[in-house]
Scaffold this motif. Structure first.
Motif, PDB file in Angstrom:
ATOM      1  N   SER A  58      28.210 -33.129 -21.714  1.00  0.00           N
ATOM      2  CA  SER A  58      27.877 -33.939 -22.797  1.00  0.00           C
ATOM      3  C   SER A  58      28.742 -35.465 -22.577  1.00  0.00           C
ATOM      4  O   SER A  58      28.288 -36.514 -22.954  1.00  0.00           O
ATOM      5  CB  SER A  58      27.960 -33.634 -24.066  1.00  0.00           C
ATOM      6  N   ARG A  59      29.995 -35.030 -22.114  1.00  0.00           N
ATOM      7  CA  ARG A  59      30.945 -36.414 -21.990  1.00  0.00           C
ATOM      8  C   ARG A  59      30.466 -37.230 -21.181  1.00  0.00           C
ATOM      9  O   ARG A  59      30.413 -38.592 -21.284  1.00  0.00           O
ATOM     10  CB  ARG A  59      32.347 -35.796 -22.004  1.00  0.00           C
ATOM     11  N   GLU A  60      30.039 -36.940 -19.909  1.00  0.00           N
ATOM     12  CA  GLU A  60      29.534 -37.322 -18.788  1.00  0.00           C
ATOM     13  C   GLU A  60      28.161 -38.247 -19.306  1.00  0.00           C
ATOM     14  O   GLU A  60      28.047 -39.463 -19.136  1.00  0.00           O
ATOM     15  CB  GLU A  60      29.199 -36.604 -17.660  1.00  0.00           C
ATOM     16  N   ALA A  61      27.375 -37.463 -20.125  1.00  0.00           N
ATOM     17  CA  ALA A  61      26.048 -38.363 -20.735  1.00  0.00           C
ATOM     18  C   ALA A  61      26.430 -39.408 -21.332  1.00  0.00           C
ATOM     19  O   ALA A  61      25.714 -40.200 -21.328  1.00  0.00           O
ATOM     20  CB  ALA A  61      25.176 -36.968 -21.201  1.00  0.00           C
ATOM     21  N   VAL A  62      27.143 -39.020 -22.272  1.00  0.00           N
ATOM     22  CA  VAL A  62      27.456 -40.206 -23.425  1.00  0.00           C
ATOM     23  C   VAL A  62      28.451 -41.222 -22.820  1.00  0.00           C
ATOM     24  O   VAL A  62      28.438 -42.483 -23.313  1.00  0.00           O
ATOM     25  CB  VAL A  62      27.895 -39.789 -24.694  1.00  0.00           C
ATOM     26  N   ALA A  63      28.946 -41.172 -21.535  1.00  0.00           N
ATOM     27  CA  ALA A  63      29.678 -42.010 -21.072  1.00  0.00           C
ATOM     28  C   ALA A  63      29.476 -43.659 -20.992  1.00  0.00           C
ATOM     29  O   ALA A  63      30.053 -44.514 -21.250  1.00  0.00           O
ATOM     30  CB  ALA A  63      30.386 -41.543 -19.713  1.00  0.00           C
ATOM     31  N   ASP A  64      28.056 -43.658 -20.626  1.00  0.00           N
ATOM     32  CA  ASP A  64      27.506 -45.006 -20.485  1.00  0.00           C
ATOM     33  C   ASP A  64      26.773 -45.607 -21.615  1.00  0.00           C
ATOM     34  O   ASP A  64      26.011 -46.615 -21.739  1.00  0.00           O
ATOM     35  CB  ASP A  64      26.527 -44.949 -19.484  1.00  0.00           C
ATOM     36  N   GLY A  65      26.767 -44.806 -23.036  1.00  0.00           N
ATOM     37  CA  GLY A  65      26.149 -45.372 -24.197  1.00  0.00           C
ATOM     38  C   GLY A  65      24.830 -45.173 -24.302  1.00  0.00           C
ATOM     39  O   GLY A  65      24.017 -45.670 -25.314  1.00  0.00           O
ATOM     40  N   GLN A  66      24.137 -44.277 -23.366  1.00  0.00           N
ATOM     41  CA  GLN A  66      22.857 -43.816 -23.457  1.00  0.00           C
ATOM     42  C   GLN A  66      22.463 -42.554 -23.280  1.00  0.00           C
ATOM     43  O   GLN A  66      22.755 -41.701 -22.423  1.00  0.00           O
ATOM     44  CB  GLN A  66      22.404 -44.661 -21.972  1.00  0.00           C
ATOM     45  N   LEU A  99      11.258 -32.376 -17.590  1.00  0.00           N
ATOM     46  CA  LEU A  99      10.079 -32.046 -18.173  1.00  0.00           C
ATOM     47  C   LEU A  99       9.954 -33.368 -19.046  1.00  0.00           C
ATOM     48  O   LEU A  99       8.896 -33.597 -19.362  1.00  0.00           O
ATOM     49  CB  LEU A  99      10.205 -30.827 -19.191  1.00  0.00           C
ATOM     50  N   LEU A 100      10.959 -33.842 -19.368  1.00  0.00           N
ATOM     51  CA  LEU A 100      10.939 -35.300 -20.332  1.00  0.00           C
ATOM     52  C   LEU A 100      10.530 -36.506 -19.489  1.00  0.00           C
ATOM     53  O   LEU A 100      10.389 -37.369 -20.156  1.00  0.00           O
ATOM     54  CB  LEU A 100      12.043 -35.600 -21.146  1.00  0.00           C
ATOM     55  N   GLY A 101      10.918 -36.549 -18.098  1.00  0.00           N
ATOM     56  CA  GLY A 101      10.682 -37.521 -17.226  1.00  0.00           C
ATOM     57  C   GLY A 101      11.824 -38.393 -17.392  1.00  0.00           C
ATOM     58  O   GLY A 101      11.676 -39.824 -17.447  1.00  0.00           O
ATOM     59  N   VAL A 102      13.117 -38.194 -17.568  1.00  0.00           N
ATOM     60  CA  VAL A 102      14.164 -39.094 -17.907  1.00  0.00           C
ATOM     61  C   VAL A 102      15.226 -38.333 -16.873  1.00  0.00           C
ATOM     62  O   VAL A 102      15.042 -37.610 -16.150  1.00  0.00           O
ATOM     63  CB  VAL A 102      14.729 -38.916 -19.441  1.00  0.00           C
ATOM     64  N   GLU A 103      16.449 -39.208 -16.794  1.00  0.00           N
ATOM     65  CA  GLU A 103      17.580 -38.768 -16.003  1.00  0.00           C
ATOM     66  C   GLU A 103      18.142 -37.879 -16.575  1.00  0.00           C
ATOM     67  O   GLU A 103      18.513 -37.693 -17.675  1.00  0.00           O
ATOM     68  CB  GLU A 103      18.322 -40.083 -15.617  1.00  0.00           C
ATOM     69  N   PRO A 104      18.710 -36.798 -15.661  1.00  0.00           N
ATOM     70  CA  PRO A 104      19.734 -35.787 -16.170  1.00  0.00           C
ATOM     71  C   PRO A 104      20.901 -36.438 -16.945  1.00  0.00           C
ATOM     72  O   PRO A 104      21.588 -35.779 -17.756  1.00  0.00           O
ATOM     73  CB  PRO A 104      19.959 -34.905 -14.812  1.00  0.00           C
ATOM     74  N   THR A 105      21.314 -37.459 -16.443  1.00  0.00           N
ATOM     75  CA  THR A 105      22.747 -38.073 -17.110  1.00  0.00           C
ATOM     76  C   THR A 105      22.458 -38.629 -18.376  1.00  0.00           C
ATOM     77  O   THR A 105      23.381 -38.997 -19.055  1.00  0.00           O
ATOM     78  CB  THR A 105      23.344 -39.217 -16.058  1.00  0.00           C
ATOM     79  N   ASP A 106      21.173 -38.762 -18.831  1.00  0.00           N
ATOM     80  CA  ASP A 106      20.933 -39.233 -20.180  1.00  0.00           C
ATOM     81  C   ASP A 106      20.509 -37.982 -21.025  1.00  0.00           C
ATOM     82  O   ASP A 106      19.935 -38.232 -22.015  1.00  0.00           O
ATOM     83  CB  ASP A 106      19.784 -40.289 -20.164  1.00  0.00           C
ATOM     84  N   VAL A 107      20.717 -36.757 -20.741  1.00  0.00           N
ATOM     85  CA  VAL A 107      20.618 -35.593 -21.657  1.00  0.00           C
ATOM     86  C   VAL A 107      22.042 -34.932 -21.781  1.00  0.00           C
ATOM     87  O   VAL A 107      22.719 -34.630 -21.046  1.00  0.00           O
ATOM     88  CB  VAL A 107      19.688 -34.574 -20.690  1.00  0.00           C
TER      89      VAL A 107
END
Lengths: 386, 386
Positions: A58-66, A99-107
């Motif tokens: 989660s730290r990695e996911a939120v690092a870019d603010g998205q 499944l959502l069609g988004v990037e893993p780094t945004d989850v």
């Protein structure tokens, strides 16, 4: 539109179900999705140096603010599981992303429960598969699915001028310093940059979740997410955003205190008469963690001597001969000496306010929320993993 | 010569009686007198900044390294009683001095019990009057008179080459950092300077009383006296004296741990694999004070995840990915990951050894003794003052 919780703001959907992770058979997985048009986010995490795998992801996911989605599970913390734990957390995030069609780094992902057991990945995978098609107006079901020993689901909603902030949280034990075995998710349809969200979330956490100290124990998993969809089309001022996030954080923190493990008393400790706010927090925390004081509160016993003994060890400026203590507004100790009838103060109610003045001419002041130490706390925590 | 306790060494007499300070009607006052020919002494006191009146008086008494008598009472701590508390402590010391024909500055005083109640000075005065003519070989009676919620009297005896060290102590709750709501008195007929006594007492306290941490609470009254009469005519080496005081301190500390409030488990926490001994003490103490860990011990539950969560917050160098934990010598966590069958370790016995390696290549190592957190601890401490 839902009237409570994380699906109250426009742009958010949620789903929850029973995947079989909790032995109780209660719902144990949830997914929160931001459908935009914006995907700005902020988050704060535990300060424990031993952190769970989902915290790393989660730290990695939120690092870019998205952040577009956050997956939750209860019943297993996925902490201290080595590289396999990291792999499992990453696999679940990748499945959600696909499944959502988004990037893993945004989850993002949050887990809570027992430390040191591998996630049952077959159950998690099957759960994720069903969560995505089930997305809808299910904020309340999500709040229920993240409960562990919580007795009630914790939700909040704050209305702004044309925009809304919703939230859910869980947390009952292992509550301390920086956050408190707790997972919280706030959602808002306000339009706000990641920087605005970060400022609002840090300011609010500092005086709510960071000063909720039930037992001095700091979880490996604590996470608070704030997700903004911008779907209302309204951009609040920083002050408006701060105020809403603070109000929502206070609401969730108060619900956590009221539902803490074994709680029979909600105890609010305020310290003043010291040099800095930080010193006041130190002293309030020292008292809030003192088992003898907490047992006295459980017994409705105005044993103010234990307050003095506890704060005397705190890292805070004080005049040891000029300390005063008030229980529910009534002076029980002035200048480090008991007042007449101090033992007769009535502490039989469920809420106890303790005010301690350390006798120094300084502006330091802080409040820490805690609870009593009851038989039920011992009972619940002596039989948790088995 | 008595075979146990403080009157075992030559040159010491003691007396004890019921003065009516304890509501229970049990013995509650004691007097220990050094009859010489030497009157050398050392003492260590609580580090709490809020200190009881008797601690102030005793600090003054021992400042010149000469103490001829120590007065004890249980049932009332004479702490946080303002100037009246100081006056009462001083008056009792002056009465002892007058009856013994010594200087008031050569008399120490120790009190233990409830904080914030004035001493019943009529009872104390009548007690002192009877104690002095009752002096004799009554070490065991003195050890019983200083008990509060202690279930057993705590005494020790260590034999040197031609000299003897005896001791008594009390302490069950409010046990922490520096000393532990405890009063201890050691007597010896060795001939030793105040400097020798001080060195021996400080070295022994550091690894025994200072690392006995039952509940993280530090008393306002903790005091350890070491009195030397020189009556044996033998002057031990510093090493011999150190060894005897250490042995006696370990014995009393072990008895306190075994009799701690509500204890069902004696838990020994050792931390290694960190940079310094001080860091190892920090980490061991953080774990020993963690309520979730202590509840798990009460439940004989090998919930090692709580060990990781607790030490992760400690002020000690560590490698968060290389922490290992052993329960009773069996590895339950290696490299921050559970071992197979870790949950099946048998912790049903009364003694539990916990070893934590923080994964850093350093010489730091320390041991802290603590107990579990039981229903009885909560029960005892929720109804103490009322």
């Amino acid at each position: 539109m839902s009237t409570t919780g994380i699906t109250a703001p426009a742009g958010f959907t949620a789903a929850a179900l029973t995947a079989g992770i909790k032995p109780s058979g209660n719902p144990d997985m949830a997914l929160v999705v931001n459908n935009g048009p914006e995907f700005n986010a902020a988050a704060v995490f535990t300060r424990n140096r031993v952190v769970a795998s989902p915290v790393k992801i989660s730290r990695e996911a939120v690092a870019d603010g998205q952040v577009r989605a956050v997956l939750f599970n209860a019943g297993n913390a996925n902490a201290c599981n080595g590289v396999q734990g990291d792999r499992d957390a990453r696999a679940s995030v990748e499945q959600v992303a696909e499944l959502l069609g988004v990037e893993p780094t945004d989850v993002g992902v949050c887990s809570t429960g027992l430390i040191g057991e591998l996630l049952p990945m077959d159950k998690v995978r099957a759960g994720v598969e069903k969560l995505v098609p089930g997305l809808g107006d299910h904020g309340n079901a999500a709040a229920e699915a993240i409960m562990t020993t919580d007795l009630v689901a914790k939700e909040t909603i704050v209305k702004g001028e044309g925009w809304t902030l919703g939230g859910m949280g869980k947390g009952v034990g292992m509550m301390s310093p920086s956050l408190a075995t707790m997972l919280v998710c706030f959602t808002t349809d306000a339009s706000a940059t990641p920087e605005m969200l970060d400022e609002a979330l840090r300011a609010a956490s500092k005086v709510t979740f960071d000063t909720l100290d039930i037992d001095g124990s700091t979880s490996t998993n604590d996470t608070v997410f704030l997700l903004a969809s911008g779907a209302s089309g309204v951009t609040p001022s920083q002050e408006e955003l701060n105020a809403a996030v603070l109000e929502a954080s206070e609401d969730i923190a108060r619900q956590m205190q009221a539902d803490a493990e074994g709680v029979t008393k909600r105890v609010t400790v305020t310290v003043e008469g010291t040099s800095t706010d930080e010193q006041a927090v130190n002293a309030a925390r020292t008292l809030a963690r003192d088992n003898l004081f907490k047992c006295a509160m459980f017994g409705s016993d105005p044993n103010w001597g234990r307050v003095l003994a506890a704060v005397g060890m705190a890292d805070a400026d004080m005049d040891p001969d000029r300390i005063s203590v008030y229980f529910n507004g009534q002076a029980v100790c002035e200048n480090t000496t008991g007042t007449p009838n101090a033992r007769e103060v009535d502490l039989s109610g469920a809420d106890i306010d303790v005010l301690v003045n350390l006798g120094v001419d300084g502006p330091g002041r802080a409040t820490v929320r805690t609870t009593d130490l009851s038989h039920d706390y011992v009972h619940i925590n002596s039989a948790y993993s088995s």
